[in-house]
Design a protein around this motif. Sequence first.
Motif, PDB file in Angstrom:
ATOM      1  N   GLU A  97       0.866  -1.189   0.000  1.00 32.27           N
ATOM      2  CA  GLU A  97       0.000   0.000   0.000  1.00 32.27           C
ATOM      3  C   GLU A  97       0.902   1.239   0.000  1.00 32.27           C
ATOM      4  O   GLU A  97       1.039   1.952   0.998  1.00 32.27           O
ATOM      5  N   GLU A  99       0.813   4.215  -1.586  1.00 36.45           N
ATOM      6  CA  GLU A  99       0.228   5.544  -1.410  1.00 36.45           C
ATOM      7  C   GLU A  99      -0.204   5.779   0.034  1.00 36.45           C
ATOM      8  O   GLU A  99      -0.102   6.894   0.548  1.00 36.45           O
ATOM      9  N   ARG A 100      -0.694   4.747   0.680  1.00 37.49           N
ATOM     10  CA  ARG A 100      -1.043   4.878   2.101  1.00 37.49           C
ATOM     11  C   ARG A 100       0.208   5.178   2.928  1.00 37.49           C
ATOM     12  O   ARG A 100       0.183   6.002   3.852  1.00 37.49           O
ATOM     13  N   ARG A 102       2.961   6.616   1.926  1.00 36.23           N
ATOM     14  CA  ARG A 102       3.356   8.011   1.669  1.00 36.23           C
ATOM     15  C   ARG A 102       2.460   8.989   2.428  1.00 36.23           C
ATOM     16  O   ARG A 102       2.938   9.974   3.000  1.00 36.23           O
ATOM     17  N   ALA A 103       1.169   8.709   2.437  1.00 37.19           N
ATOM     18  CA  ALA A 103       0.215   9.604   3.109  1.00 37.19           C
ATOM     19  C   ALA A 103       0.511   9.676   4.606  1.00 37.19           C
ATOM     20  O   ALA A 103       0.428  10.755   5.213  1.00 37.19           O
ATOM     21  N   GLU A 106       3.661  11.759   5.026  1.00 41.02           N
ATOM     22  CA  GLU A 106       3.332  13.163   4.765  1.00 41.02           C
ATOM     23  C   GLU A 106       2.652  13.786   5.986  1.00 41.02           C
ATOM     24  O   GLU A 106       2.958  14.917   6.373  1.00 41.02           O
ATOM     25  N   GLU A 128      11.432   6.147  -0.740  1.00 41.65           N
ATOM     26  CA  GLU A 128      11.468   6.504  -2.160  1.00 41.65           C
ATOM     27  C   GLU A 128      12.706   5.942  -2.852  1.00 41.65           C
ATOM     28  O   GLU A 128      12.655   5.567  -4.031  1.00 41.65           O
ATOM     29  N   GLU A 133      12.333   5.822  -6.846  1.00 40.94           N
ATOM     30  CA  GLU A 133      11.668   7.067  -7.260  1.00 40.94           C
ATOM     31  C   GLU A 133      12.617   8.227  -6.946  1.00 40.94           C
ATOM     32  O   GLU A 133      12.414   9.012  -6.018  1.00 40.94           O
ATOM     33  N   ARG A 136      11.458  11.863  -6.723  1.00 41.46           N
ATOM     34  CA  ARG A 136      10.759  12.111  -5.458  1.00 41.46           C
ATOM     35  C   ARG A 136      11.756  12.307  -4.319  1.00 41.46           C
ATOM     36  O   ARG A 136      11.527  13.109  -3.413  1.00 41.46           O
TER      37      ARG A 136
END
Length: 218
Positions: A97, A99-100, A102-103, A106, A128, A133, A136
């Motif tokens: 997961e 994106e989770r 990263r969220a 963040e 990253e 990435e 990023r």
Amino acid sequence: SDVYKRQVHGEFTFAKIWIMYAHFLVRCKNIDLARKILGKAIGLCPKDKIFNAYVDIEFQLAEIDRCRKIFEKWIEVFPGNPTNWIKYAEFEMSIDEIERSRAILELAISQSIIDRPESIWRAYIDLEIELKEFDRVRQLYERLLEKTKHVKVWISYAQFEQQHENYERMREIFQDGDRHFKENPELKEERVMPVSYTHLRAHETGRNLVCRLLLEKK
């Protein structure tokens, strides 16, 4: 079971006993009671070890949503502890997961009460890098430099570029950092920049070193 019950009666605060009792109940396939015991432990003596053990049990049971609720409670109880934020992000990465993850990081770096915020940034950058990435990664370093001009950030950023054989960008980062410290002579870190630059230059390949030296003479 009776032995554990006697030991956790009242306001017993040793995390190890609560965890041992919960594991015993799991082995006995009494999952509901194990959850109640760990829930009670969190209420009476919230400790990182108890939260961590609770997450591990739910993860072994493939109860992903329950794991998330425990992590959220962990952060609610200890919002300034970077460890629980990082573990939560790592948990999401472990189940792909991204994106989770990263969220979560963040949200963590946006907090004003985090202890050792540099550990959150380091975890985010490492994530990253692991994902390859690299753009990023650069964006994160640039954002971090907007918050702090600590010499370790400049050096870490330059080392990242050096590791990816982006020697010109490495030189630019050191020049930017060196300029910053010269413009702020009260900062003691100024002398570190040229020393670190020299150290990284020694690790360049012969071809790139020659090219860079030619460019520096222009």
